[in-house]
Design a protein around this motif. Structure first.
Motif, mmCIF file in Angstrom:
data_model
loop_
_atom_site.group_PDB
_atom_site.id
_atom_site.type_symbol
_atom_site.label_atom_id
_atom_site.label_comp_id
_atom_site.label_asym_id
_atom_site.label_seq_id
_atom_site.Cartn_x
_atom_site.Cartn_y
_atom_site.Cartn_z
ATOM 1 N N THR A 65 -70.684 33.866 -8.212
ATOM 2 C CA THR A 65 -69.051 33.843 -7.584
ATOM 3 C C THR A 65 -69.607 34.513 -5.913
ATOM 4 N N ASN A 109 -63.824 35.666 -3.134
ATOM 5 C CA ASN A 109 -62.877 34.982 -4.175
ATOM 6 C C ASN A 109 -62.942 33.713 -4.460
ATOM 7 N N LYS A 164 -65.198 30.416 -6.799
ATOM 8 C CA LYS A 164 -64.867 30.063 -8.665
ATOM 9 C C LYS A 164 -66.088 29.331 -8.624
ATOM 10 N N PRO A 180 -63.455 43.828 -9.943
ATOM 11 C CA PRO A 180 -62.502 44.322 -8.665
ATOM 12 C C PRO A 180 -62.274 45.354 -9.220
ATOM 13 N N ALA A 193 -56.022 42.525 -6.927
ATOM 14 C CA ALA A 193 -56.472 42.083 -7.360
ATOM 15 C C ALA A 193 -56.386 41.058 -9.228
ATOM 16 N N TRP A 205 -57.584 37.820 -11.678
ATOM 17 C CA TRP A 205 -59.011 37.467 -12.102
ATOM 18 C C TRP A 205 -58.690 36.569 -13.335
ATOM 19 N N GLN A 264 -62.867 33.027 -11.440
ATOM 20 C CA GLN A 264 -62.268 32.862 -10.441
ATOM 21 C C GLN A 264 -61.441 34.004 -9.916
ATOM 22 N N LEU A 265 -61.635 34.598 -8.920
ATOM 23 C CA LEU A 265 -60.571 35.870 -8.304
ATOM 24 C C LEU A 265 -59.727 34.943 -6.887
ATOM 25 N N TYR A 266 -58.641 35.805 -6.786
ATOM 26 C CA TYR A 266 -57.567 35.415 -6.482
ATOM 27 C C TYR A 266 -57.445 35.746 -4.566
ATOM 28 N N GLN A 267 -58.191 36.435 -4.127
ATOM 29 C CA GLN A 267 -57.825 38.263 -3.084
ATOM 30 C C GLN A 267 -59.030 37.563 -2.787
ATOM 31 N N GLY A 268 -59.101 37.602 -0.846
ATOM 32 C CA GLY A 268 -60.066 37.771 0.048
ATOM 33 C C GLY A 268 -60.340 39.082 -0.190
ATOM 34 N N PRO A 292 -62.878 40.962 -2.097
ATOM 35 C CA PRO A 292 -62.873 42.048 -2.888
ATOM 36 C C PRO A 292 -63.909 42.976 -2.903
#
Length: 225
Positions: free
Chosen positions: A48, A51, A53, A80, A86, A88, A196-200, A202
């Motif tokens: 990925t 952020n 997925k 991260p 952060a 995930w 999946q990482l949820y913060q922009g 990173p």
């Protein structure tokens, strides 16, 4: 067995199978040989950017009693280090009813200076939380066998790493990272494996995860097979 996939019968390249679906955004899933001769055969590579997925989704499940066991062998190249907190996810279970149950995920915790495994949930009456534990640091660059159990009798999740129980990561109806609300399972019908990482924005900007020997069952599968 409710589901199993070892990728041995799939051709190298873009991942696909009639037995599961894919869910990607700024990410890819490919079937590749094991790198560096670590072990024979093939595995799933999850890649990925930012952020994004990339998940392999097992759908149309109907686990008896809404309870099941899971297993995955995995290797994360790097976790991260920014931004702070952060968050995930690597395994997510959803279904009819509210909530996204995440038996395998974690967070970069700046006060600890490291990524920590945690069990969490988002949405619905369960609320939004991640029960990370300093006793469970996430380790990059190594293969691990991770197991978990979903027990609907007490909305309980238990986790094992390489066959060893991780009791600090156990959550149930009243004992979890949220305050003042019960932790409640939906009626499970889907389990996703991936990243999946949820913060922009990173650091690092991209993530590389390798997975193999995915399994879901009504009994413990174990790491021996």
């Amino acid at each position: 067995m409710l589901f199993c996939e070892d990728f041995e019968s799939l051709p190298p390249g873009e991942a696909g199978s009639p037995h599961w679906e894919t869910d990607t955004e700024n990410g890819t899933l490919t079937v590749e040989p094991h790198p560096g001769g670590h072990r024979a055969g093939r595995h799933l590579r999850v890649r990925t950017e930012g952020n994004g997925k990339a998940f392999l989704a097992v759908t149309d499940l109907a686990p008896p009693g809404n309870s099941f066991w899971g297993r995955v062998r995995l290797r994360v190249a790097a976790f991260p280090t920014a931004p702070d907190w952060a968050h995930w996810t690597m395994v997510e279970a959803t279904g009819r009813g509210p909530g996204y149950i995440r038996p395998l995920g974690g967070q970069y915790v700046p006060s600890a200076g490291k990524n920590l495994w945690g069990v969490g949930s988002d949405g619905g009456p369960t609320g939004d939380w991640t029960a990370w534990r300093e006793s469970a640091p996430a380790r990059a660059g190594i293969w691990q066998c991770v197991e978990w159990r979903m027990d609907a009798s007490d909305n309980r999740i238990e986790v094992w790493f390489d066959g060893e129980p991780q009791p600090d990561l156990t959550v149930d109806t009243r004992n979890h990272g949220g305050a003042g609300v019960d932790f409640v399972f939906p009626e499970f019908d889907t389990v996703k494996f991936g990243w999946q990482l949820y913060q922009g924005d990173p650091s690092p900007s991209g993530y590389d995860v390798r997975m193999d020997d995915l399994a879901l069952g009504t009994e413990r599968v174990g790491c021996e097979r």
